[in-house]
Design a protein around this motif. Structure first.
Motif, PDB file in Angstrom:
ATOM      1  N   ILE A   3       5.092   3.888  -8.423  1.00  0.00           N
ATOM      2  CA  ILE A   3       5.923   2.698  -8.406  1.00  0.00           C
ATOM      3  C   ILE A   3       5.172   1.889  -7.059  1.00  0.00           C
ATOM      4  CG2 ILE A   3       7.798   1.386  -8.250  1.00  0.00           C
ATOM      5  CD1 ILE A   3       7.534   2.992 -11.066  1.00  0.00           C
ATOM      6  N   VAL A   4       4.653   0.709  -7.582  1.00  0.00           N
ATOM      7  CA  VAL A   4       4.238   0.085  -6.357  1.00  0.00           C
ATOM      8  C   VAL A   4       4.928  -1.381  -6.160  1.00  0.00           C
ATOM      9  CG1 VAL A   4       2.277  -1.633  -5.446  1.00  0.00           C
ATOM     10  CG2 VAL A   4       1.692   0.463  -6.796  1.00  0.00           C
ATOM     11  N   ILE A  27      20.036  -7.440   4.168  1.00  0.00           N
ATOM     12  CA  ILE A  27      19.822  -6.110   4.395  1.00  0.00           C
ATOM     13  C   ILE A  27      19.022  -6.340   5.823  1.00  0.00           C
ATOM     14  CG2 ILE A  27      19.617  -5.342   2.188  1.00  0.00           C
ATOM     15  CD1 ILE A  27      16.488  -5.670   2.461  1.00  0.00           C
ATOM     16  N   THR A  28      18.708  -4.952   6.688  1.00  0.00           N
ATOM     17  CA  THR A  28      18.208  -5.055   7.658  1.00  0.00           C
ATOM     18  C   THR A  28      16.826  -5.374   7.612  1.00  0.00           C
ATOM     19  OG1 THR A  28      17.934  -2.921   7.904  1.00  0.00           O
ATOM     20  CG2 THR A  28      20.106  -3.853   8.734  1.00  0.00           C
ATOM     21  N   ALA A  29      15.968  -5.826   8.658  1.00  0.00           N
ATOM     22  CA  ALA A  29      14.546  -5.654   8.623  1.00  0.00           C
ATOM     23  C   ALA A  29      13.736  -4.286   8.372  1.00  0.00           C
ATOM     24  CB  ALA A  29      13.895  -6.534   9.992  1.00  0.00           C
ATOM     25  N   PRO A  30      14.220  -3.330   9.112  1.00  0.00           N
ATOM     26  CA  PRO A  30      13.789  -2.134   8.972  1.00  0.00           C
ATOM     27  C   PRO A  30      14.096  -1.575   7.494  1.00  0.00           C
ATOM     28  CG  PRO A  30      14.991  -2.108  10.883  1.00  0.00           C
ATOM     29  CD  PRO A  30      15.352  -3.653  10.139  1.00  0.00           C
ATOM     30  N   ASN A  31      15.129  -1.950   6.762  1.00  0.00           N
ATOM     31  CA  ASN A  31      15.322  -1.597   5.383  1.00  0.00           C
ATOM     32  C   ASN A  31      14.230  -2.335   4.659  1.00  0.00           C
ATOM     33  OD1 ASN A  31      17.258   0.499   5.724  1.00  0.00           O
ATOM     34  ND2 ASN A  31      18.810  -0.891   5.344  1.00  0.00           N
ATOM     35  N   LEU A  32      14.081  -3.600   4.820  1.00  0.00           N
ATOM     36  CA  LEU A  32      13.224  -4.408   4.057  1.00  0.00           C
ATOM     37  C   LEU A  32      11.743  -3.674   4.249  1.00  0.00           C
ATOM     38  CD1 LEU A  32      12.729  -6.580   2.076  1.00  0.00           C
ATOM     39  CD2 LEU A  32      12.396  -8.275   4.220  1.00  0.00           C
ATOM     40  N   SER A  33      11.568  -3.354   5.364  1.00  0.00           N
ATOM     41  CA  SER A  33      10.187  -2.732   5.711  1.00  0.00           C
ATOM     42  C   SER A  33      10.035  -1.623   4.864  1.00  0.00           C
ATOM     43  CB  SER A  33       9.990  -2.368   7.161  1.00  0.00           C
ATOM     44  OG  SER A  33       8.754  -1.737   7.367  1.00  0.00           O
ATOM     45  N   ILE A  34      11.070  -0.610   4.614  1.00  0.00           N
ATOM     46  CA  ILE A  34      10.979   0.495   4.064  1.00  0.00           C
ATOM     47  C   ILE A  34      10.697   0.326   2.386  1.00  0.00           C
ATOM     48  CG2 ILE A  34      12.612   2.624   3.090  1.00  0.00           C
ATOM     49  CD1 ILE A  34      13.796   2.452   5.743  1.00  0.00           C
ATOM     50  N   GLY A  38       6.932   1.073   0.232  1.00  0.00           N
ATOM     51  CA  GLY A  38       7.062   1.693  -0.971  1.00  0.00           C
ATOM     52  C   GLY A  38       7.723   3.354  -0.610  1.00  0.00           C
ATOM     53  N   LYS A  39       8.141   3.219   0.650  1.00  0.00           N
ATOM     54  CA  LYS A  39       8.720   4.447   1.295  1.00  0.00           C
ATOM     55  C   LYS A  39      10.182   4.756   0.808  1.00  0.00           C
ATOM     56  CE  LYS A  39       5.821   4.671   5.351  1.00  0.00           C
ATOM     57  NZ  LYS A  39       5.786   4.582   6.726  1.00  0.00           N
ATOM     58  N   ALA A  40      10.759   3.994   0.108  1.00  0.00           N
ATOM     59  CA  ALA A  40      12.052   3.982  -0.301  1.00  0.00           C
ATOM     60  C   ALA A  40      12.075   4.981  -1.500  1.00  0.00           C
ATOM     61  CB  ALA A  40      12.891   2.631  -0.868  1.00  0.00           C
TER      62      ALA A  40
END
Length: 68
Positions: A3-4, A27-34, A38-40
């Motif tokens: 999933i991209v 949401i936090t910037a780190p969570n948005l980055s995750i 595509g690491k979520a």
């Protein structure tokens, strides 16, 4: 299969920064980055809904299935 996540594409189309999106979505910037990388492993429907609202788009604009 993969999933991209196309958040970067939508950010560019909306001329919006990651920080602004994170603030609008709540949401936090780190969570948005995750999410962006595509690491979520999962995403809540409420988060997906908030992303779609902030970016004025549909879930299919953010998530794309690519078979191997």
């Amino acid at each position: 299969m993969a999933i991209v996540v196309n958040i970067d594409v939508m950010l560019a189309r909306r001329k919006m920064s990651c920080g602004e999106l994170a603030e609008r979505v709540g949401i936090t910037a780190p969570n948005l980055s995750i999410l962006k990388t595509g690491k979520a492993k999962a995403v809540k429907f409420s988060t997906l809904e908030s992303l779609c609202k902030a970016l004025d788009c549909q879930p299919a604009d953010l998530l794309e299935y690519q078979p191997d």
